[in-house]
Every structure is written in structure tokens, then in C-alpha cells.
Design an enzyme around this catalytic site. Sequence first.
Site, short mmCIF file in Angstrom:
data_model
loop_
_atom_site.label_atom_id
_atom_site.label_comp_id
_atom_site.label_asym_id
_atom_site.label_seq_id
_atom_site.Cartn_x
_atom_site.Cartn_y
_atom_site.Cartn_z
N HIS A 126 0.84 -1.21 0.00
CA HIS A 126 0.00 0.00 0.00
C HIS A 126 0.87 1.26 0.00
O HIS A 126 0.57 2.23 -0.68
CB HIS A 126 -0.95 0.00 1.21
CG HIS A 126 -2.16 -0.85 1.01
ND1 HIS A 126 -2.12 -2.23 1.06
CD2 HIS A 126 -3.45 -0.53 0.74
CE1 HIS A 126 -3.33 -2.70 0.83
NE2 HIS A 126 -4.16 -1.71 0.64
N ARG A 127 1.94 1.22 0.79
CA ARG A 127 2.86 2.36 0.81
C ARG A 127 3.40 2.63 -0.59
O ARG A 127 3.38 3.77 -1.07
CB ARG A 127 4.04 2.07 1.77
CG ARG A 127 5.20 3.05 1.66
CD ARG A 127 6.34 2.74 2.63
NE ARG A 127 7.01 1.46 2.40
CZ ARG A 127 7.96 1.23 1.49
NH1 ARG A 127 8.37 2.21 0.69
NH2 ARG A 127 8.50 0.04 1.34
#
Lengths: 191, 297
Positions: free
Chosen positions: A38-39
Site C-alpha cells: 500500500h505504501r
Amino acid sequence: MSRAYRVRSPIATSLDYLEVGDVVYLSGIVVTARDQVHRKIVLENTQPPIDLKNLALWHAGPIMVKRGNEWVAVSIGSTTSTRMEPVEADFIAKTGVRMVIGKGFMGDRTAEACRKHGCVVAMFPGGLGALGAGAVRKVLAVYWLEELGMPEAMWVLEVENLGPLIVTIDTRGRNLKNDIDRALAPSNALR
Amino acid sequence: MGVYEQLVRTLVGFIRVVETSLSRDIVEALKSVATLEEGMAKEIALAMLRNIETAERLNIPVCQDTGIPMFFVELGLKSPFAGNIGSALVVAVETATREIPLRPNAVNPFTNANSGNNIGRFVPWISYDVVGDSEVIDVWLYVAGGGSSYAGEARVLNPVGWEKQLIDFVVSKATRYGVNACPPLLVGIGIGPTVEIAAMLSKKALLRTVGTRHEDRRVAELEEEIKHRLNSLGLGPQGLRGRVFVLDVFIEYAYRHPATYAVAVSFGCWVHRKGLLRLYPDLSYEIPTHGIGRRSL
């Protein structure tokens, strides 16, 4: 009483027929992504290695072993979805995933993204790693394994009847967590 | 096989038992959850029991989060293994990670690099209590998963009015973060003069057998009260509503300082992986938590 459905991924049709509390068994393609994926995709704007449109996403960090040339899932289950809440709405908007599987609940921003993009959130109860592995038919690919390590890598899986998945956010943006909070409010003043 | 190698193999076997099956008290407690609950909560409890049965049958980890191994060693100094149990535990974790296999979970907090073998600075965590005149080594293993560890907290309360503060602290922690810690939960509460003493005791409290109360009646009553408070919230398994949100509440305490009332809460998920290995001087062993009687490799 909840109803049970079978859903196939890629998800070609509308999921409007699903309501919170319904139970889903999923077959087809599921992609794992947790904190670090997600980062990369949301915060660092990295292009996903495959097109995630209409696929199911699973907040999961598996145990995998390599037998010959093939990866095999030894144990796989949900990780806490709440950690992804700050970035999930952007992830849904950017990738076009249609189902987000995890454990625990997600919040208002994710619910709004589900409403806008026809996505649902479903819970595969935590701790069911042995049952989860039983649903994996094939490990199709893995990305970012070297960089992120086994739990955080993006695994592309083919599953059969993965479930029970309990719908916690539907395509109208209704969130089962809010229903439960309201129902329990009088006895739960501290919350 | 040399003696050291045999010691390592015994420890690897112990880790396998703890990671691929649950202790008898937890299995019994989960069976009673399946009986007590209805509807969705019952379905979830039955899935939990199916998961345990599948893991045992296939000899695979019950949960994919095989945790950070924490060893609490009660070290009999007369044991022939008193000098090398520590290094043997590290080798056993590395071997078990490869053989079972376990998920590599040891991550450098500064670089995010995963060591790949569950070995890292202070990992596995090993702490010792010395039992001077014994020939026996008791090794407790607790597997600290991410979801349940995330919810832990320690703080210092005001000694005046501590009881209400403590209950509010535990109830608010459990309601805010407990759902993500995979309920039905085990709740460990530590009390003492400083936060790290309280925190360590809260973790050791989690090793108690479900259904057993503290020997001090006042402590036992507080355990019962907090358990009742948490179950009456109605959150149930996985927070989807139901009767059983916590399987049990355990308190352990040290005497405190007049000015401080340090408390800590540690949570255990329903896949509560704990075990006791009792190691004898002839390298025979037993694992009483899992009903495994005395034997040798």
C-alpha cells in the site's frame, strides 16, 4: 439470517446484490497486499506490477515454500485491515479492485470509496491460516519478494471457495461496524 | 546424534507442537464457544475448530502469523543443559523456520529489512528465571502474533482510585483495539512498580491455564469482574456480536512503589499459542500443556 453467495474474480458484474452480513465464497484471482505494498502504490505512486482492475485484494501475509519451480501456500490468512484504512480509499480508486478481504473492520473513507467504485469489504476471520491455505489452488506469481520479504510481498493467487467471507462494507457504503456500534451503544459507553 | 544436536531437535519438535496445534485448555474453551454462540458467531467458532483440526492433520501452522517466539526459561542450574539452552533455542528457531516452515517475521525497525530466518537483535526473545537447585529446565514458549501485540499498552496510574482506573484502561483498550486482535481473546494484566515489570507480568499472566483463578481471592474476584465486563459488551467472536469476546482474564502482580501503580495489558488471540516443555537431565521431556507425556526423541 445472512445469505451465502459464490463470487468469481475477476469480478465482471456489479456487486450491488451483496449486503453487509452476507457470506461470500470466492473463486478466481486474489492478490495479497498489506502495509508495504500500500505504501508503494499509494504513497510512492508506484505502478502495480499487474493490472488489478476488477480483482480481489487480500490483506494477508502468507507462509510460502518453493517446491521445484512452484511456490506453495503453507498457511495464509487475514491481517488487520484497520492499518490500511488511511490509504485504502486511494488504493481502490487507483487500482479498481472490487473486493477487499481482511480482518477487523474498515472505516468511513473506505466505505465512501466502496460506494463510489462499486467495491465491497469482506472479512475472512483472523487466525484461519490452515483453512486459507486449503483454498489456494495455485500461486500464480509473486512481486517485490526480494525487496519486501515474504509477508509483505505481493502474491497473486488462484483460489477456490475461499471463505467464509463476511461482507462488512457493501457497494452502498453501508458499514457493518457502524450497525454493530449503534446496536451495542447503550452497554458500551466507553467506546 | 550428539547431545547438543539432540537438544536442538527436541526444541524444534516443541516449537512444531506449539505452532501446529493448540494447548488442551484453549481447544476446550473454543469448543464451549461453539456451544454457547448462535448464528454467525457460532459459524465462526466452528470454522476455528475446523482450522485447528486441519492444521493438526496436515502438520502446518494453525495461523499464518507464526509470531515472534518468546521463551520464558525456568533454569535449573544443575541441568546439564543450563549453559547451552540459550544458543540451542536460537538454532532451534532458525531450523524450525526452515522445516515447519514458519513465516519470517523478524524485521529491522530502521531499515524494514526482514532477516528471513526469524533471528535478529533480541529475537527470539529469551528471558531466564534461575531455579538454583533443580536439574530440570522448564521452557515456556509464547508466540506473539502481530494483531494481538498491536493492542498492548503499559502506563502508570495514580495509586488513589487505581481500581476504577485499571478497569477503564483495560475495557477501553479491549473495545478500541480488541476486535483486531482476533477475539475471543485472552487478556493478561500486570501490576507493579514500573511499566516494564508490569508489562512482563502481563505477558506471563497469559501463560496461565484457562479457567484457573489467581490464588489470591481479591485478585481472582477482579479477574472475574473484568471478564464479565468485557463479555457483557456483546462484541463476541471477531467483533461480529456474540456472547464470548474474551475466553479469560488473568492478572499477575508484583509489589508496587508507594508513589506508583504501574499497569500493563497484553492480549492473546484465539489462536493462543503457548506451551511448556519440561526438559530432564537425560534429555527426556514432556509437554504437559498439550497432553504429551514424558518421552525421549
